[in-house]
Motif scaffolding. Structure first.
Motif, PDB file in Angstrom:
ATOM      1  N   VAL A  48       0.841  -1.200   0.000  1.00 54.25           N
ATOM      2  CA  VAL A  48       0.000   0.000   0.000  1.00 54.25           C
ATOM      3  C   VAL A  48       0.879   1.254   0.000  1.00 54.25           C
ATOM      4  O   VAL A  48       0.620   2.212  -0.738  1.00 54.25           O
ATOM      5  CB  VAL A  48      -0.965  -0.009   1.201  1.00 54.25           C
ATOM      6  N   VAL A  49       1.944   1.247   0.796  1.00 55.09           N
ATOM      7  CA  VAL A  49       2.864   2.393   0.838  1.00 55.09           C
ATOM      8  C   VAL A  49       3.551   2.571  -0.518  1.00 55.09           C
ATOM      9  O   VAL A  49       3.690   3.687  -1.017  1.00 55.09           O
ATOM     10  CB  VAL A  49       3.896   2.226   1.974  1.00 55.09           C
ATOM     11  N   LEU A  50       3.973   1.468  -1.133  1.00 53.17           N
ATOM     12  CA  LEU A  50       4.620   1.536  -2.443  1.00 53.17           C
ATOM     13  C   LEU A  50       3.673   2.084  -3.510  1.00 53.17           C
ATOM     14  O   LEU A  50       4.060   2.922  -4.323  1.00 53.17           O
ATOM     15  CB  LEU A  50       5.125   0.151  -2.853  1.00 53.17           C
ATOM     16  N   VAL A  51       2.432   1.642  -3.497  1.00 51.24           N
ATOM     17  CA  VAL A  51       1.448   2.131  -4.472  1.00 51.24           C
ATOM     18  C   VAL A  51       1.179   3.621  -4.249  1.00 51.24           C
ATOM     19  O   VAL A  51       1.090   4.386  -5.219  1.00 51.24           O
ATOM     20  CB  VAL A  51       0.146   1.300  -4.393  1.00 51.24           C
ATOM     21  N   ALA A  52       1.083   4.044  -3.004  1.00 48.46           N
ATOM     22  CA  ALA A  52       0.846   5.460  -2.713  1.00 48.46           C
ATOM     23  C   ALA A  52       2.039   6.305  -3.179  1.00 48.46           C
ATOM     24  O   ALA A  52       1.862   7.382  -3.760  1.00 48.46           O
ATOM     25  CB  ALA A  52       0.601   5.665  -1.223  1.00 48.46           C
ATOM     26  N   PHE A  53       3.253   5.812  -2.966  1.00 49.11           N
ATOM     27  CA  PHE A  53       4.450   6.525  -3.414  1.00 49.11           C
ATOM     28  C   PHE A  53       4.482   6.631  -4.935  1.00 49.11           C
ATOM     29  O   PHE A  53       4.746   7.698  -5.493  1.00 49.11           O
ATOM     30  CB  PHE A  53       5.703   5.816  -2.904  1.00 49.11           C
ATOM     31  N   ALA A  54       4.211   5.520  -5.606  1.00 49.95           N
ATOM     32  CA  ALA A  54       4.226   5.514  -7.076  1.00 49.95           C
ATOM     33  C   ALA A  54       3.142   6.435  -7.642  1.00 49.95           C
ATOM     34  O   ALA A  54       3.372   7.153  -8.623  1.00 49.95           O
ATOM     35  CB  ALA A  54       4.044   4.092  -7.598  1.00 49.95           C
ATOM     36  N   ALA A  55       1.966   6.445  -7.020  1.00 51.38           N
ATOM     37  CA  ALA A  55       0.889   7.323  -7.485  1.00 51.38           C
ATOM     38  C   ALA A  55       1.274   8.790  -7.299  1.00 51.38           C
ATOM     39  O   ALA A  55       1.035   9.618  -8.189  1.00 51.38           O
ATOM     40  CB  ALA A  55      -0.407   7.015  -6.744  1.00 51.38           C
ATOM     41  N   GLY A  56       1.885   9.124  -6.177  1.00 49.34           N
ATOM     42  CA  GLY A  56       2.337  10.498  -5.949  1.00 49.34           C
ATOM     43  C   GLY A  56       3.410  10.913  -6.944  1.00 49.34           C
ATOM     44  O   GLY A  56       3.406  12.042  -7.454  1.00 49.34           O
TER      45      GLY A  56
END
Length: 104
Positions: A48-56
């Motif tokens: 979830v943290v990785l997806v949020a970082f990639a989306a940002g």
């Protein structure tokens, strides 16, 4: 000295990698992300943290694209204007052609 800097860079990269790897191993618990209309997604916290970082990151890059295009267009116009000015100056003075200034 060059080898020492090279070694320091690799040690720094290794330290960052192992820190992030330890973070991933320590955060394997499942979390639930609740979206609209009762939908949800259950995944490991690190994912979830990785997806949020990639989306940002993606949103930031997409937000910069119009500025990059404007900058490239302005640079192209400036380059073209400088070439035209040099050609006009050379035509008026009957001197041999001048090279454009460096960087334009």
């Amino acid at each position: 000295m060059k080898q020492l800097v090279w070694l320091f860079k690799w040690l720094l990269k290794a330290a960052i990698f192992f820190t992030l790897f330890a973070f991933a191993l320590n955060n394997q618990g499942d979390v639930t992300v609740h979206f609209f209309f009762g939908t949800h997604w259950t995944a490991p916290l690190v994912l979830v943290v990785l997806v949020a970082f990639a989306a940002g990151l993606l949103i930031g890059v997409l937000g910069m694209v119009p500025r990059w295009w404007r900058h490239r267009r302005a640079a192209s116009r400036a380059r073209q204007a400088a070439a035209t000015a040099i050609a006009n100056a050379n035509a008026e003075s009957n001197k041999p052609p001048m090279a454009p200034p460096h960087g334009l």
